[in-house]
Design an enzyme around this catalytic site. Structure first.
Site, short mmCIF file in Angstrom:
data_model
loop_
_atom_site.label_atom_id
_atom_site.label_comp_id
_atom_site.label_asym_id
_atom_site.label_seq_id
_atom_site.Cartn_x
_atom_site.Cartn_y
_atom_site.Cartn_z
N TYR A 121 2.00 4.99 1.55
CA TYR A 121 2.07 5.36 2.96
C TYR A 121 0.70 6.31 3.11
CZ TYR A 121 7.03 4.25 3.03
OH TYR A 121 8.38 3.70 2.99
N PHE A 173 7.68 2.03 -1.18
CA PHE A 173 8.87 2.32 0.04
C PHE A 173 9.33 3.73 -0.09
CE2 PHE A 173 8.99 -2.48 -0.60
CZ PHE A 173 8.66 -2.61 0.51
N HIS A 190 9.78 -9.45 5.19
CA HIS A 190 9.61 -7.87 4.85
C HIS A 190 10.79 -6.94 5.73
CE1 HIS A 190 7.60 -3.95 4.78
NE2 HIS A 190 6.86 -4.61 3.72
N ASP A 234 0.79 -1.28 0.17
CA ASP A 234 -0.03 0.00 -0.03
C ASP A 234 0.91 1.32 0.16
OD1 ASP A 234 -2.95 -0.63 0.45
OD2 ASP A 234 -2.24 -1.87 1.96
#
Length: 223
Positions: free
Chosen positions: A67, A82, A190, A65
């Site tokens: 931020y 990211f 992750h 998703d």
């Protein structure tokens, strides 16, 4: 349906834009931007594609998703997985990505803007391309995942010798979309602080990516 998008992607995904799910998704997104705060800014929804034409895709880093928070009154989300705008504080996962990058290649990065990766052929793709402000996952299961699955499949079909970097169980669930006989898949936990110590640290994705690209006669990424 006329979608404003980089030409090579617009052509490759043309049939997708005519499908009922995408028409419904478009109406949902338009309504969301009208009545509430949504990230990223509309002009940046397809930024990961706009700055990395399909012919140039050498690496895919898959996120989940955008931020959903803001900093200094501006959205962290900028259309790349990211990445955050220049001079923003580094989110925890990105801090760990940079820690692994330094350990792996002795490269030090302090700025969170990853647009220089995108222009080298790194597709920084989120599975969901929009989100309500301060509501994580609020635009999941509205159609974005079907659309971005098609993007992954299209890269797998049309390109040769792409490195797919899959961090975490969600990203790893996309493996069936990728032709593993002609692409490289790098998997790890992750980079979130909750899971990075379970095998993300020490996974050396950056050197492994460049080693693979060089073996295929491609330019390594300047991480």
């Amino acid at each position: 349906m006329d979608v404003v998008l980089e030409n090579s992607w617009k052509e490759a995904l043309r049939d997708e834009f005519q499908k009922e799910y995408f028409k419904n998704l478009t109406e949902f997104i338009k309504d969301e931007y009208t009545k509430t705060t949504v990230y990223p800014l509309p002009k940046n929804i397809f930024r990961s594609l706009d700055e990395c034409p399909i012919r140039d895709v050498a690496v895919v880093i898959l996120g989940q998703d955008p931020y959903h928070s803001d900093v200094y009154g501006k959205p962290q989300a900028q259309g790349f997985s990211f990445s955050v705008p220049s001079n923003f504080p580094l989110p925890p996962s990105l801090r760990n990505i940079y820690k692994e990058l330094k350990d792996d290649l002795k490269v030090t990065r302090t700025d969170g803007d990853l647009s220089d990766w995108a222009t080298q052929g790194v597709l920084l793709l989120n599975a969901t391309l929009t989100v309500r402000a301060h509501q994580a996952g609020s635009h999941q299961k509205k159609g974005w995942e079907q659309f971005t699955d098609k993007i992954i499949q299209t890269i797998s079909e049309k390109n040769e010798h792409v490195v797919f970097i899959l961090w975490g169980s969600y990203a790893r669930s996309k493996k069936p979309l990728i032709n593993q006989s002609k692409h490289c898949i790098l998997e790890a936990p992750h980079p979130s602080p909750l899971s990075a110590h379970r095998g993300f640290f020490g996974s050396k994705p950056f050197s492994k990516t460049n080693d693979y690209l060089k073996k295929q006669g491609k330019k390594p990424i300047r991480w």
